[in-house]
Design a protein around this motif. Structure first.
Motif, PDB file in Angstrom:
ATOM      1  N   VAL A   1       3.721  22.007 -12.649  1.00  0.00           N
ATOM      2  CA  VAL A   1       3.676  20.586 -13.576  1.00  0.00           C
ATOM      3  C   VAL A   1       3.065  20.705 -15.032  1.00  0.00           C
ATOM      4  O   VAL A   1       3.003  19.671 -15.670  1.00  0.00           O
ATOM      5  N   GLU A   2       2.511  21.947 -15.228  1.00  0.00           N
ATOM      6  CA  GLU A   2       1.832  22.171 -16.234  1.00  0.00           C
ATOM      7  C   GLU A   2       2.525  22.159 -17.349  1.00  0.00           C
ATOM      8  O   GLU A   2       3.550  22.363 -17.537  1.00  0.00           O
ATOM      9  N   GLY A   3       1.967  21.214 -18.460  1.00  0.00           N
ATOM     10  CA  GLY A   3       2.645  20.957 -19.536  1.00  0.00           C
ATOM     11  C   GLY A   3       3.810  19.735 -19.528  1.00  0.00           C
ATOM     12  O   GLY A   3       4.143  19.639 -20.650  1.00  0.00           O
ATOM     13  N   VAL A   4       3.901  19.113 -18.383  1.00  0.00           N
ATOM     14  CA  VAL A   4       4.938  18.169 -18.220  1.00  0.00           C
ATOM     15  C   VAL A   4       4.326  16.830 -18.706  1.00  0.00           C
ATOM     16  O   VAL A   4       2.958  16.684 -18.493  1.00  0.00           O
ATOM     17  N   GLY A   5       5.038  15.914 -19.353  1.00  0.00           N
ATOM     18  CA  GLY A   5       4.499  14.560 -19.583  1.00  0.00           C
ATOM     19  C   GLY A   5       4.240  14.049 -18.630  1.00  0.00           C
ATOM     20  O   GLY A   5       4.235  14.370 -17.308  1.00  0.00           O
ATOM     21  N   PRO A   6       4.086  12.545 -18.494  1.00  0.00           N
ATOM     22  CA  PRO A   6       3.805  11.535 -17.536  1.00  0.00           C
ATOM     23  C   PRO A   6       5.008  11.810 -16.373  1.00  0.00           C
ATOM     24  O   PRO A   6       6.044  11.759 -16.674  1.00  0.00           O
ATOM     25  N   ARG A   7       4.361  11.811 -15.285  1.00  0.00           N
ATOM     26  CA  ARG A   7       5.438  12.192 -14.097  1.00  0.00           C
ATOM     27  C   ARG A   7       5.055  11.031 -12.774  1.00  0.00           C
ATOM     28  O   ARG A   7       3.925  10.738 -12.767  1.00  0.00           O
ATOM     29  N   ALA A   8       5.993  10.536 -12.335  1.00  0.00           N
ATOM     30  CA  ALA A   8       5.853   9.501 -11.316  1.00  0.00           C
ATOM     31  C   ALA A   8       5.136   9.902  -9.811  1.00  0.00           C
ATOM     32  O   ALA A   8       6.060  10.666  -9.205  1.00  0.00           O
ATOM     33  N   SER A   9       3.913   9.916  -9.885  1.00  0.00           N
ATOM     34  CA  SER A   9       3.025  10.455  -8.883  1.00  0.00           C
ATOM     35  C   SER A   9       1.988   9.579  -8.552  1.00  0.00           C
ATOM     36  O   SER A   9       1.200   9.366  -9.500  1.00  0.00           O
ATOM     37  N   GLY A  10       1.619   9.757  -7.180  1.00  0.00           N
ATOM     38  CA  GLY A  10       0.423   9.313  -6.991  1.00  0.00           C
ATOM     39  C   GLY A  10      -0.929  10.015  -7.278  1.00  0.00           C
ATOM     40  O   GLY A  10      -1.998   9.734  -7.010  1.00  0.00           O
ATOM     41  N   ILE A  11      -0.623  11.378  -7.450  1.00  0.00           N
ATOM     42  CA  ILE A  11      -1.451  12.458  -7.522  1.00  0.00           C
ATOM     43  C   ILE A  11      -1.380  12.883  -9.093  1.00  0.00           C
ATOM     44  O   ILE A  11      -0.227  13.416  -9.330  1.00  0.00           O
ATOM     45  N   GLY A  12      -2.147  12.501 -10.035  1.00  0.00           N
ATOM     46  CA  GLY A  12      -1.964  12.862 -11.276  1.00  0.00           C
ATOM     47  C   GLY A  12      -2.882  12.119 -12.385  1.00  0.00           C
ATOM     48  O   GLY A  12      -3.853  11.689 -12.022  1.00  0.00           O
ATOM     49  N   THR A  13      -2.441  11.985 -13.527  1.00  0.00           N
ATOM     50  CA  THR A  13      -3.077  11.114 -14.729  1.00  0.00           C
ATOM     51  C   THR A  13      -2.929   9.675 -14.351  1.00  0.00           C
ATOM     52  O   THR A  13      -1.882   9.162 -13.793  1.00  0.00           O
ATOM     53  N   PRO A  14      -3.852   9.052 -15.118  1.00  0.00           N
ATOM     54  CA  PRO A  14      -3.360   7.580 -15.063  1.00  0.00           C
ATOM     55  C   PRO A  14      -2.033   7.059 -15.619  1.00  0.00           C
ATOM     56  O   PRO A  14      -1.246   6.248 -14.934  1.00  0.00           O
ATOM     57  N   ASP A  15      -1.433   7.938 -16.482  1.00  0.00           N
ATOM     58  CA  ASP A  15       0.041   7.526 -17.239  1.00  0.00           C
ATOM     59  C   ASP A  15       1.040   7.924 -16.007  1.00  0.00           C
ATOM     60  O   ASP A  15       1.821   7.388 -15.450  1.00  0.00           O
ATOM     61  N   ASP A  16       0.564   9.018 -15.035  1.00  0.00           N
ATOM     62  CA  ASP A  16       1.330   9.451 -14.005  1.00  0.00           C
ATOM     63  C   ASP A  16       1.556   8.379 -12.971  1.00  0.00           C
ATOM     64  O   ASP A  16       2.513   7.766 -12.232  1.00  0.00           O
ATOM     65  N   MET A  17       0.270   7.730 -12.714  1.00  0.00           N
ATOM     66  CA  MET A  17       0.246   6.610 -11.644  1.00  0.00           C
ATOM     67  C   MET A  17       0.970   5.358 -12.231  1.00  0.00           C
ATOM     68  O   MET A  17       1.749   4.628 -11.514  1.00  0.00           O
TER      69      MET A  17
END
Length: 410
Positions: free
Chosen positions: A299-315
């Motif tokens: 997932v390195e270099g990927v923007g926001p991704r729909a996941s409960g594990i990741g950045t605030p934007d991902d969440m």
């Protein structure tokens, strides 16, 4: 949308002196933190004999301790084992009502039946009858909390005479009821019983939407006949949870524990077990290898991704998809495997600071609209129910004294 935290009280081996004590007290500290941060629910399971996977065998004690440490967060049995072999229905009703009183009306009553041979066999519960046993008990527990006195019951799986089951809960007629759900079939059953669905399966948003459509379709149909004395039309779905501003660090902190949760759950059902001699964590690590860095690299270099594990934007993206699917509450699985207490607390704080607010702002209006839409259907469902009523004064049986009445003024 509402948010909850969820506890199995997992404790992978090896076990050292003080590990269980630290596990329990860390979890209570996390619930207290979640309360201060504005989370809505804290859910605690009930399991028995499940080494490493769950050391939560007395949730009523844990939740009572949580009640003393909190002010507003709701305290959910997610779930209480209600089959009489586990807990006599009258004792369950007494414990629920007591917890509701000491928490000032903050209890939610999720019920279930157990799934593993370790639990079912340990209490001599026939696997093929467990669901019928649980549903029968759940309905009577609701009656016990509401009726004064409880008129008694002669059922297929338990019976008891007329008694006044005390105390009575703060919430009337009883705390909101939920049922553990792991697939579409159990979603259908929960809806047909008029109870909330605690969806303890990790599904993608498309499947979540299908579950929500099925659930609310049945709530609106003539198939909904409430098992309790009220209807709780809600779907709560479990999600992984590890938040950090650096996605790789979020994965390092949470991915391994989340994977272990799924591995252990499957192993307890599909693998033979020697009680007291499990090594689920060791088996998991041996089979898993060093996957964490591979996940990070993927997932390195990927923007926001729909996941409960990741950045605030991902969440944020993850939750928007569940919200759009019709999910009412997301329950965060943050205490799993060897996830660290300090990392869990940091995730809870970051989510509350940067993500929670925008979803909570829309929750009240969304719930009001939903209540208006479902109101006529809920009224119709309650009208279909065959009600058990309190006995008239003259019909309450006399319980004969144990000894002959003492003579006075002989």
């Amino acid at each position: 949308m509402r948010f909850g935290v969820f506890y199995e009280l997992q404790l992978p081996k090896p076990w050292n002196d003080g590990d269980e004590r630290r596990l329990f007290h860390d979890a209570l500290a996390q619930v207290a933190l979640a309360d201060r941060l504005g989370y809505n629910y804290a859910w605690e399971v009930e399991h028995h004999f499940l080494d490493e996977y769950s050391h939560s065998s007395a949730p009523e004690v844990f939740l009572a301790a949580a009640a003393a440490r909190t002010k507003t967060i709701r305290l959910g049995h997610g779930i209480k084992q209600v089959i009489p072999n586990y807990n006599h229905p009258a004792r369950t009703a007494e414990c629920l009502a007591t917890l509701d009183i000491v928490s000032d009306g903050r209890v939610d009553f999720g019920f279930g039946e157990g799934a593993t041979r370790l639990e079912l066999g340990g209490f001599r519960i026939p696997a093929k009858e467990k669901r019928a046993m649980a549903i029968e008990a759940a309905g009577e527990i609701a009656n016990m909390m509401a009726l004064e006195p409880y008129p008694g019951f002669e059922g297929q799986y338990f019976s008891m005479p007329c008694r006044n089951v005390l105390p009575k809960p703060v919430q009337k007629p009883h705390p909101p009821m939920w049922m553990a759900c792991t697939n579409r079939d159990t979603i259908k059953i929960a809806a047909s019983l008029g109870v909330g669905a605690l969806a303890f399966s990790f599904v993608d948003p498309a499947e979540a939407r299908r579950w929500a459509d099925i659930y609310y379709g049945i709530i609106k149909s003539e198939s909904c006949v409430p098992v309790g004395r009220s209807v709780n039309a809600n779907i709560a779905m479990v999600s992984s949870f590890s938040i950090h501003r650096d996605r790789g660090e979020a994965i390092r902190r949470g991915h391994e524990g989340f994977e272990f949760f799924g591995y252990a759950l499957n192993a307890l059902v599909a693998h033979d077990t020697v009680p007291g001699r499990t090594n689920l964590w060791g088996e998991y690590l041996a089979k898993r290898g060093d996957r964490t860095q591979a996940v990070i690299d993927e997932v390195e270099g990927v923007g926001p991704r729909a996941s409960g594990i990741g950045t605030p934007d991902d969440m944020r993206l993850h939750l928007r998809e569940f919200e759009a699917a019709g999910i009412d509450q997301v329950i965060f699985m943050q205490q799993a495997g060897r996830n660290r207490h300090d990392h869990i607390c940091e995730s809870l704080e970051l989510f509350a600071a940067e993500v929670m607010g925008e979803f909570r702002q829309s929750a009240v209006a969304r719930e009001a609209k939903k209540a208006e839409e479902l109101g006529p259907y809920i009224a119709a469902a309650l009208a279909r129910k065959k009600w058990v009523h309190a006995l008239a004064d003259g019909d309450v049986p006399v319980v004969k004294a144990s000894v002959a009445q003492a003579q006075v003024n002989r």
